[in-house]
Design a protein around this motif. Sequence first.
Motif, short mmCIF file in Angstrom:
data_model
loop_
_atom_site.label_atom_id
_atom_site.label_comp_id
_atom_site.label_asym_id
_atom_site.label_seq_id
_atom_site.Cartn_x
_atom_site.Cartn_y
_atom_site.Cartn_z
N PHE A 95 0.79 -1.23 0.00
CA PHE A 95 0.00 0.00 0.00
C PHE A 95 0.82 1.28 0.00
CE2 PHE A 95 -2.99 -2.91 2.53
CZ PHE A 95 -3.49 -3.48 1.37
N TYR A 96 1.92 1.36 0.76
CA TYR A 96 2.70 2.60 0.80
C TYR A 96 3.24 3.01 -0.56
CZ TYR A 96 2.68 2.88 5.93
OH TYR A 96 2.31 3.00 7.25
N PRO A 97 3.77 2.09 -1.37
CA PRO A 97 4.25 2.51 -2.69
C PRO A 97 3.16 3.18 -3.51
CG PRO A 97 5.08 0.31 -2.18
CD PRO A 97 4.07 0.65 -1.11
N GLY A 102 2.21 9.49 -5.79
CA GLY A 102 1.71 10.74 -6.35
C GLY A 102 1.07 10.56 -7.71
N ALA A 103 0.98 9.32 -8.19
CA ALA A 103 0.44 9.06 -9.53
C ALA A 103 -1.03 8.67 -9.52
CB ALA A 103 1.26 7.95 -10.20
N VAL A 104 -1.57 8.38 -8.33
CA VAL A 104 -2.96 7.93 -8.25
C VAL A 104 -3.87 9.15 -8.20
CG1 VAL A 104 -4.62 6.59 -6.91
CG2 VAL A 104 -2.21 5.89 -6.97
N PRO A 105 -4.87 9.25 -9.09
CA PRO A 105 -5.80 10.38 -9.05
C PRO A 105 -6.48 10.49 -7.69
CG PRO A 105 -6.06 9.15 -11.08
CD PRO A 105 -5.15 8.34 -10.22
N VAL A 106 -6.69 11.72 -7.23
CA VAL A 106 -7.22 11.95 -5.89
C VAL A 106 -8.57 11.26 -5.66
CG1 VAL A 106 -8.05 13.74 -4.29
CG2 VAL A 106 -5.89 14.06 -5.51
N GLY A 128 -2.69 13.95 0.20
CA GLY A 128 -1.56 13.64 1.06
C GLY A 128 -1.53 12.16 1.40
N ILE A 129 -0.78 11.80 2.42
CA ILE A 129 -0.61 10.41 2.82
C ILE A 129 -1.25 10.20 4.18
CG2 ILE A 129 1.07 8.60 3.33
CD1 ILE A 129 3.03 10.06 1.48
N PHE A 147 0.92 16.03 -0.36
CA PHE A 147 2.04 15.49 0.41
C PHE A 147 1.97 15.82 1.91
CE2 PHE A 147 3.99 15.89 -3.92
CZ PHE A 147 3.96 14.55 -4.20
N ALA A 148 0.79 16.20 2.40
CA ALA A 148 0.62 16.30 3.85
C ALA A 148 0.64 14.90 4.45
CB ALA A 148 -0.69 17.00 4.18
#
Length: 231
Positions: A95-97, A102-106, A128-129, A147-148
């Motif tokens: 899951f973390y990768p 940053g490539a997955v649409p929100v 963010g994460i 990236f929060a």
Amino acid sequence: MRKISPGQIATFITILAIVLMLAAGTAWGTLGALPLGDFRGIAIVAAAAILVIVYGIAAYRLFLWLQPLPEGEIPHNSRAEFIYHVYLLFFLVLFYPLMRSGAVPVPILRLIYLALGARLGENTYSSGIILDPIFVEIGSNSIVGQFALLVPHVIEGEKLAHYPIRIGNNVTIGAHSCVLSGVTIGDGAIVATGAVVSKGTRIAPGEVWGGVPARRLQPQSQRDSSTAANS
């Protein structure tokens, strides 16, 4: 940081092997007979990669349903520690990768966080994460900026614990900010870009916080009044 034992690794690898076999078998069974020509191999591999995540999430949720991970401090050599390390391996490997790419649409990322156990209200999104999603609750119409980080866990030397993060409605978490474990943020509050909200902080409704460590800057109502007076 505590060491992950061979038994915990073996448990996760067994679950992962089942996930991989199910994903490969489903991809081949659904696409293998289709007349895809030279694209058959690519289509099967792509479908299998997606299915690994889908089956991985299902296996993760089933594991936590059978072996719930408790809030609070996790004692050494306890059953909770065993559960945590298997749970952690799910995130480190699967899951973390995905979350950090940053490539997955929100909008799709929202669905992934919901599937992983986060409680997100209507029209709430995160670019963010969200670490440890099962310990995060966010109300409606809120946004977690680019990236929060929301970090419900505590890892300090040998100490290991989880304390939930609770965020209200209409809250803005600025880009590159960090919200640590046990934080509560009231409705309409704002956490400024790059802020670090310390463990256990209580941010009242309408307040604006910023800085490192974050501190109260001014209430939302006062900020709006100042903006209106200068316009």
